[in-house]
Design an enzyme around this catalytic site. Structure first.
Site, PDB file in Angstrom:
ATOM      1  N   GLU A 156       0.846  -1.286  -0.053  1.00  0.00           N
ATOM      2  CA  GLU A 156       0.187   0.009  -0.007  1.00  0.00           C
ATOM      3  C   GLU A 156       0.902   1.281   0.026  1.00  0.00           C
ATOM      4  O   GLU A 156       1.771   1.427   0.784  1.00  0.00           O
ATOM      5  CB  GLU A 156      -0.698   0.113   1.230  1.00  0.00           C
ATOM      6  CG  GLU A 156      -1.702   1.190   1.446  1.00  0.00           C
ATOM      7  CD  GLU A 156      -2.441   1.110   2.623  1.00  0.00           C
ATOM      8  OE1 GLU A 156      -2.342   0.437   3.527  1.00  0.00           O
ATOM      9  OE2 GLU A 156      -3.583   1.846   2.584  1.00  0.00           O
ATOM     10  N   GLU A 250     -11.864   2.278   5.073  1.00  0.00           N
ATOM     11  CA  GLU A 250     -10.841   2.231   6.150  1.00  0.00           C
ATOM     12  C   GLU A 250     -10.788   4.000   6.363  1.00  0.00           C
ATOM     13  O   GLU A 250     -10.061   4.552   5.520  1.00  0.00           O
ATOM     14  CB  GLU A 250      -9.454   1.961   5.809  1.00  0.00           C
ATOM     15  CG  GLU A 250      -8.486   2.199   6.980  1.00  0.00           C
ATOM     16  CD  GLU A 250      -6.993   1.821   6.452  1.00  0.00           C
ATOM     17  OE1 GLU A 250      -6.190   0.888   6.901  1.00  0.00           O
ATOM     18  OE2 GLU A 250      -6.419   2.820   5.487  1.00  0.00           O
TER      19      GLU A 250
HETATM   20  C1  LER Z   1      -3.196   1.297   6.380  1.00  0.00           C
HETATM   21  O1  LER Z   1      -3.934   0.936   5.522  1.00  0.00           O
HETATM   22  C2  LER Z   1      -3.142   2.842   6.287  1.00  0.00           C
HETATM   23  O2  LER Z   1      -3.857   3.406   5.105  1.00  0.00           O
HETATM   24  C3  LER Z   1      -2.190   3.422   7.039  1.00  0.00           C
HETATM   25  O3  LER Z   1      -2.300   4.928   7.005  1.00  0.00           O
HETATM   26  C4  LER Z   1      -2.709   3.296   8.359  1.00  0.00           C
HETATM   27  O4  LER Z   1      -1.761   3.943   9.374  1.00  0.00           O
HETATM   28 MN    MN Z   2      -5.121   2.433   4.062  1.00  0.00          MN
END
Ligand code: LER
Ligand code: MN
Length: 273
Positions: A156, A250
């Site tokens: 990510e 999220e």
């Molecule tokens: C994790 O998916 C993310 O986006 C981070 O910013 C979490 O701390």
């Molecule tokens: Mn994230």
């Protein structure tokens, strides 16, 4: 088909961050199912934190799938990253993520490497060669493990305030050629992308074939619709590339978990149903 998911943070010593539901597995699954989410994304203490059979039974009961599992507790609770200069810490980071991969794989879900990448100067600033090498080594080991267990591995891009490593989806080009594994996909977190990408929809169009998961949050990391991200062209781009993974909330539980989940599923249906 694009599927909806909502995050559940199950680390009882954490109390703030971008997760919609908190701490109560049973109650969170019930609420997610009532709202019609397809799946849940789990943030746990470790890959050995939950009783697998109990979880399987509760998921079946509610008709929910596991969309993905987050590995960030390895950094938050233990200070582990894949690019730490200390080889012992790197080894522990690999072992922590390895357990998370096996946990997720039992439910057909990929593990996410976000903050566990550490900081190694790939996206902005000069590249720190050792960090870069360790990042690629870690992804190769873990990507191949995930393949053996029948899932892909997600990496990510995070915004510049969280890492100097992988900051934007275009930077995948900077390291994918150095990877031996081909089992790594990119997680497109719309909050991080809002900070780093020139154009979110274009990034989705250009990198579509690498995108394996989407984090659904607005520009201010509130649930989609409560900031200034223009979701219409991004949703169009995801449909145009034939994206068929999860769009997973999220986001901050703003103004509270219940309202945040309702806002999310409303927005999800507006764009994807
Ligand atoms: C994790 O998916 C993310 O986006 C981070 O910013 C979490 O701390
Ligand atoms: Mn994230």
């Amino acid at each position: 088909m694009i599927r909806s998911a909502v995050t559940i943070n199950l680390v009882d010593t954490m109390s703030s961050g971008p997760w919609i539901y908190w701490h109560d597995l049973e109650g969170s699954l019930r609420k997610a199912a009532e709202l019609g989410f397809d799946g849940v994304e789990l943030f746990t203490r470790s890959g050995n934190d939950l009783d697998i059979e109990h979880l399987r039974q509760r998921l079946d009961h509610y008709g929910l799938l596991v969309a993905a599992v987050g590995t960030g507790a390895g950094k938050v609770l233990h200070g582990l990253t894949l690019t730490d200069p200390d080889p012992e810490i790197r080894k522990k980071a690999i072992s922590f993520i390895s357990d998370m991969i096996s946990f997720g794989a039992k439910f057909g879900a990929p593990a996410i490497i976000g903050s566990m990448q550490g900081s190694f100067g790939l996206g902005t600033g000069p590249r720190l060669e050792h960090g870069f090498q360790h990042f690629c080594e870690g992804l190769d080991i873990l990507g191949e493990q995930a393949k053996e267990e029948g899932v892909f591995l997600l990496v990510e891009p995070l915004n510049r305030y969280e890492t100097s490593g992988f900051n934007y989806v275009f930077a995948f080009d900077n390291f994918q050629p150095y990877l031996k594994t081909r089992n790594v996909k990119v997680l497109a977190d719309l909050f991080h992308m809002n900070i780093e990408e020139e154009n979110l929809a274009q990034a989705v169009l250009d990198y579509g074939k690498h995108i394996g998961h989407v984090h659904f949050a607005d520009s201010n990391r509130r649930p989609m619709g409560l900031g200034h991200t223009d979701m219409t062209p991004i949703a169009e781009a995801l449909k145009e590339i034939g994206y068929s993974g999860y769009v997973s909330a999220e986001a901050f539980p703003y103004p509270n978990p219940e309202a945040a989940a309702e806002q999310t599923i409303r927005e999800f249906r507006k764009y994807f149903r």
